[in-house]
Design a protein around this motif. Structure first.
Motif, PDB file in Angstrom:
ATOM      1  N   VAL A  38     -50.943  53.360  43.723  1.00  0.00           N
ATOM      2  CA  VAL A  38     -50.538  52.718  42.478  1.00  0.00           C
ATOM      3  C   VAL A  38     -49.921  53.774  41.574  1.00  0.00           C
ATOM      4  O   VAL A  38     -50.498  54.837  41.349  1.00  0.00           O
ATOM      5  CB  VAL A  38     -51.751  52.049  41.787  1.00  0.00           C
ATOM      6  N   ASP A  42     -47.873  51.971  36.231  1.00  0.00           N
ATOM      7  CA  ASP A  42     -48.438  50.654  36.533  1.00  0.00           C
ATOM      8  C   ASP A  42     -49.943  50.634  36.265  1.00  0.00           C
ATOM      9  O   ASP A  42     -50.478  49.637  35.780  1.00  0.00           O
ATOM     10  CB  ASP A  42     -48.167  50.276  37.983  1.00  0.00           C
ATOM     11  N   GLU A  45     -50.495  50.414  32.501  1.00  0.00           N
ATOM     12  CA  GLU A  45     -50.222  49.070  32.013  1.00  0.00           C
ATOM     13  C   GLU A  45     -51.355  48.115  32.387  1.00  0.00           C
ATOM     14  O   GLU A  45     -51.750  47.258  31.595  1.00  0.00           O
ATOM     15  CB  GLU A  45     -48.905  48.554  32.580  1.00  0.00           C
ATOM     16  N   ALA A  46     -51.903  48.270  33.600  1.00  0.00           N
ATOM     17  CA  ALA A  46     -53.022  47.422  34.024  1.00  0.00           C
ATOM     18  C   ALA A  46     -54.238  47.664  33.139  1.00  0.00           C
ATOM     19  O   ALA A  46     -54.905  46.708  32.709  1.00  0.00           O
ATOM     20  CB  ALA A  46     -53.355  47.699  35.495  1.00  0.00           C
ATOM     21  N   LYS A  63     -55.398  41.649  40.749  1.00  0.00           N
ATOM     22  CA  LYS A  63     -55.324  41.847  42.197  1.00  0.00           C
ATOM     23  C   LYS A  63     -55.920  43.219  42.475  1.00  0.00           C
ATOM     24  O   LYS A  63     -55.498  44.212  41.893  1.00  0.00           O
ATOM     25  CB  LYS A  63     -53.879  41.786  42.675  1.00  0.00           C
ATOM     26  N   THR A  77     -57.599  38.484  44.900  1.00  0.00           N
ATOM     27  CA  THR A  77     -56.998  38.102  43.634  1.00  0.00           C
ATOM     28  C   THR A  77     -57.904  37.097  42.946  1.00  0.00           C
ATOM     29  O   THR A  77     -58.445  36.195  43.588  1.00  0.00           O
ATOM     30  CB  THR A  77     -55.611  37.464  43.856  1.00  0.00           C
ATOM     31  N   VAL A 109     -54.957  46.913  41.706  1.00  0.00           N
ATOM     32  CA  VAL A 109     -53.584  47.097  42.180  1.00  0.00           C
ATOM     33  C   VAL A 109     -52.593  46.600  41.131  1.00  0.00           C
ATOM     34  O   VAL A 109     -51.629  47.276  40.816  1.00  0.00           O
ATOM     35  CB  VAL A 109     -53.372  46.358  43.524  1.00  0.00           C
ATOM     36  N   SER A 110     -52.844  45.400  40.582  1.00  0.00           N
ATOM     37  CA  SER A 110     -51.952  44.872  39.557  1.00  0.00           C
ATOM     38  C   SER A 110     -52.707  43.889  38.669  1.00  0.00           C
ATOM     39  O   SER A 110     -53.700  43.295  39.074  1.00  0.00           O
ATOM     40  CB  SER A 110     -50.750  44.162  40.188  1.00  0.00           C
ATOM     41  N   THR A 112     -51.655  40.753  35.809  1.00  0.00           N
ATOM     42  CA  THR A 112     -50.613  39.957  35.164  1.00  0.00           C
ATOM     43  C   THR A 112     -51.262  39.020  34.154  1.00  0.00           C
ATOM     44  O   THR A 112     -52.414  38.642  34.296  1.00  0.00           O
ATOM     45  CB  THR A 112     -49.818  39.132  36.192  1.00  0.00           C
TER      46      THR A 112
END
Length: 113
Positions: A38, A42, A45-46, A63, A77, A109-110, A112
């Protein structure tokens, strides 16, 4: 004896236990993926979105990577609102309508909105 030589694959019906366990392990590893790298931007931001979810009480989709064996694992997720951040344990609690999960920050990982 001549009959076995004519049917080479028919005579190979027995398998050693070591070979059987190795074949089963290889089949289990087939669906697993390596841990992703990662990017720092990013990841920052997460972390911001996770912290923002605690302040403004809005749902996010997270995720993360769950390790199964030797750096290989699966991606999971889930969505919900972050209700608690454990800075010492480096994890946060994601709460949705029917479940609550503790997720490690290193595994994210991410995220949103």
């Amino acid at each position: 004896m001549g009959r076995k030589l004519d049917d080479l694959f028919g005579s190979m019906r027995m398998i050693l236990p070591e070979h059987k366990t190795e074949i089963q392990r290889m089949n289990e590893d087939r669906g697993l993926e390596p841990r992703p790298d990662v990017d720092d931007a990013d990841f920052d931001e997460a972390c911001f979105r996770i912290y923002d979810s605690t302040l403004y009480d809005y749902a996010i989709t997270v995720k993360w990577f769950r390790e199964v064996r030797r750096g290989l694992g699966v991606f999971e997720t889930d969505w919900g609102v972050v209700k608690e951040i454990d800075a010492r344990g480096r994890r946060f609690r994601l709460v949705c309508d029917w479940d609550a999960k503790w997720i490690r920050i290193e595994d994210v990982v991410s995220v949103t909105k």
